[in-house]
Design a protein around this motif. Structure first.
Motif, PDB file in Angstrom:
ATOM      1  N   LEU A 224      -1.231  -6.885  -3.908  1.00 44.49           N
ATOM      2  CA  LEU A 224      -2.048  -6.408  -2.757  1.00 44.49           C
ATOM      3  C   LEU A 224      -2.453  -7.559  -1.913  1.00 44.49           C
ATOM      4  O   LEU A 224      -2.908  -7.515  -0.897  1.00 44.49           O
ATOM      5  N   SER A 225      -2.549  -8.869  -2.676  1.00 47.45           N
ATOM      6  CA  SER A 225      -3.170 -10.181  -1.694  1.00 47.45           C
ATOM      7  C   SER A 225      -2.237 -10.221  -0.591  1.00 47.45           C
ATOM      8  O   SER A 225      -2.838 -11.109   0.306  1.00 47.45           O
ATOM      9  N   SER A 226      -1.058  -9.882  -0.386  1.00 47.82           N
ATOM     10  CA  SER A 226      -0.014 -10.105   0.546  1.00 47.82           C
ATOM     11  C   SER A 226       0.551  -9.044   0.997  1.00 47.82           C
ATOM     12  O   SER A 226       1.118  -8.918   1.886  1.00 47.82           O
ATOM     13  N   ALA A 227      -0.201  -7.893   0.824  1.00 50.75           N
ATOM     14  CA  ALA A 227       0.525  -6.419   1.200  1.00 50.75           C
ATOM     15  C   ALA A 227       0.453  -5.975   2.511  1.00 50.75           C
ATOM     16  O   ALA A 227      -0.647  -6.464   3.146  1.00 50.75           O
ATOM     17  N   THR A 228       1.122  -5.632   3.273  1.00 54.98           N
ATOM     18  CA  THR A 228       1.040  -4.737   4.420  1.00 54.98           C
ATOM     19  C   THR A 228       1.337  -3.385   4.217  1.00 54.98           C
ATOM     20  O   THR A 228       2.041  -2.767   3.442  1.00 54.98           O
ATOM     21  N   PHE A 229       1.286  -2.698   5.640  1.00 56.55           N
ATOM     22  CA  PHE A 229       1.480  -1.329   5.679  1.00 56.55           C
ATOM     23  C   PHE A 229       2.965  -0.726   5.303  1.00 56.55           C
ATOM     24  O   PHE A 229       3.268   0.103   5.124  1.00 56.55           O
ATOM     25  N   ASP A 230       3.865  -1.962   5.574  1.00 55.58           N
ATOM     26  CA  ASP A 230       5.149  -1.654   5.493  1.00 55.58           C
ATOM     27  C   ASP A 230       5.443  -1.569   3.982  1.00 55.58           C
ATOM     28  O   ASP A 230       6.791  -1.104   3.612  1.00 55.58           O
TER      29      ASP A 230
END
Length: 272
Positions: A162-168
């Motif tokens: 989650l700390s580096s998540a994107t909508f991709d």
């Protein structure tokens, strides 16, 4: 008698001189620090501890910024002594892309990011293909995804952090929601008022500035997470600065933390 008068006069002069020197020394004892902060709630919280710090020999000046771009630049350049507006994923991202080395010296509060809608009462009520406005602040994407994941509307790819998540990183999107992330965080309340999207995600500080309460006015709100607590950031060289330590101690005191909880009525939560 003349000798006595002369002695009295000299004693009076010496006493006055001592008081003057003492006053100068006390003035020098006061340390001035300038902290850059978002207007609400950060600057408000800082001003709450100003008197306490003044009594401890620290003159706290608050410089208000209305965006998320300038405070770290100002701190890195030495224009301010500390800032107070961000959480760890944001600072990590900033350090990475700006070859920075700013650090946190203490959490103060959490601003729960929330979803607002004028037409729907819950995330599950959103229609298929609905547009959801999200800010361009990539450090908040994980928070947004977690809210929609908790609501059962999306799932994430295996191994997503989650700390580096994107909508991709979305694996399944049950309602085929369209996450639009074009504008800066400070513009989200304006987009919400225009009602151009089915739902709008707004950071708590900007929501409060716009007269919204994340607890009462949102249709979904993130749960507490220490990873997103807002903190005092400084340059590494100021990690042990006595004035900064006094500032952090005042902000983390039970009195201040209790005051935060009452003052903002759930829109801002004490750091855990």
């Amino acid at each position: 008698m003349k000798k006595f008068k002369l002695l009295s006069l000299l004693t009076g002069v010496a006493t006055a001189a001592a008081l003057l020197v003492g006053g100068v020394q006390n003035a020098k004892a006061d340390t001035t620090i300038t902290v850059g902060a978002s207007a609400n709630p950060h600057a408000i919280i800082l001003k709450h501890v100003q008197k306490q710090l003044k009594d401890e020999g620290v003159n706290l000046k608050v410089k208000v910024y209305n965006d998320y771009v300038l405070p770290n630049k100002a701190l890195a350049n030495g224009d301010i002594d500390a800032n107070y507006f961000q959480h760890k994923p944001f600072l990590d991202n900033w350090n990475k892309h700006n070859n920075g080395s700013l650090i946190s010296v203490g959490n103060v509060h959490l601003e729960p990011i929330a979803v607002y809608s004028k037409d729907y009462k819950s995330l599950k009520d959103l229609p298929k293909g609905a547009k959801v406005d999200v800010s361009s602040n990539t450090a908040d994407y994980g928070r947004v995804l977690q809210i929609f994941k908790d609501a059962g509307l999306i799932t994430l790819k295996k191994g997503t952090k989650l700390s580096s998540a994107t909508f991709d990183d979305i694996k399944t999107n049950k309602k085929n929601l369209k996450f639009v992330h074009t504008f800066e965080a400070k513009l989200m309340p304006t987009l919400y008022k225009k009602n151009d999207a089915a739902a709008t995600v707004i950071n708590a500080n900007y929501a409060v500035q716009a007269g919204l309460n994340p607890k009462d006015d949102s249709i979904a709100r993130e749960s507490s997470s220490s990873d997103y607590a807002n903190f005092i950031a400084v340059q590494k060289k100021d990690k042990n600065n006595p004035a900064i330590k006094k500032l952090v101690k005042a902000l983390q005191s039970k009195e201040t933390q209790s005051w935060i909880e009452k003052k903002f009525d759930g829109a801002v939560l004490p750091a855990k």
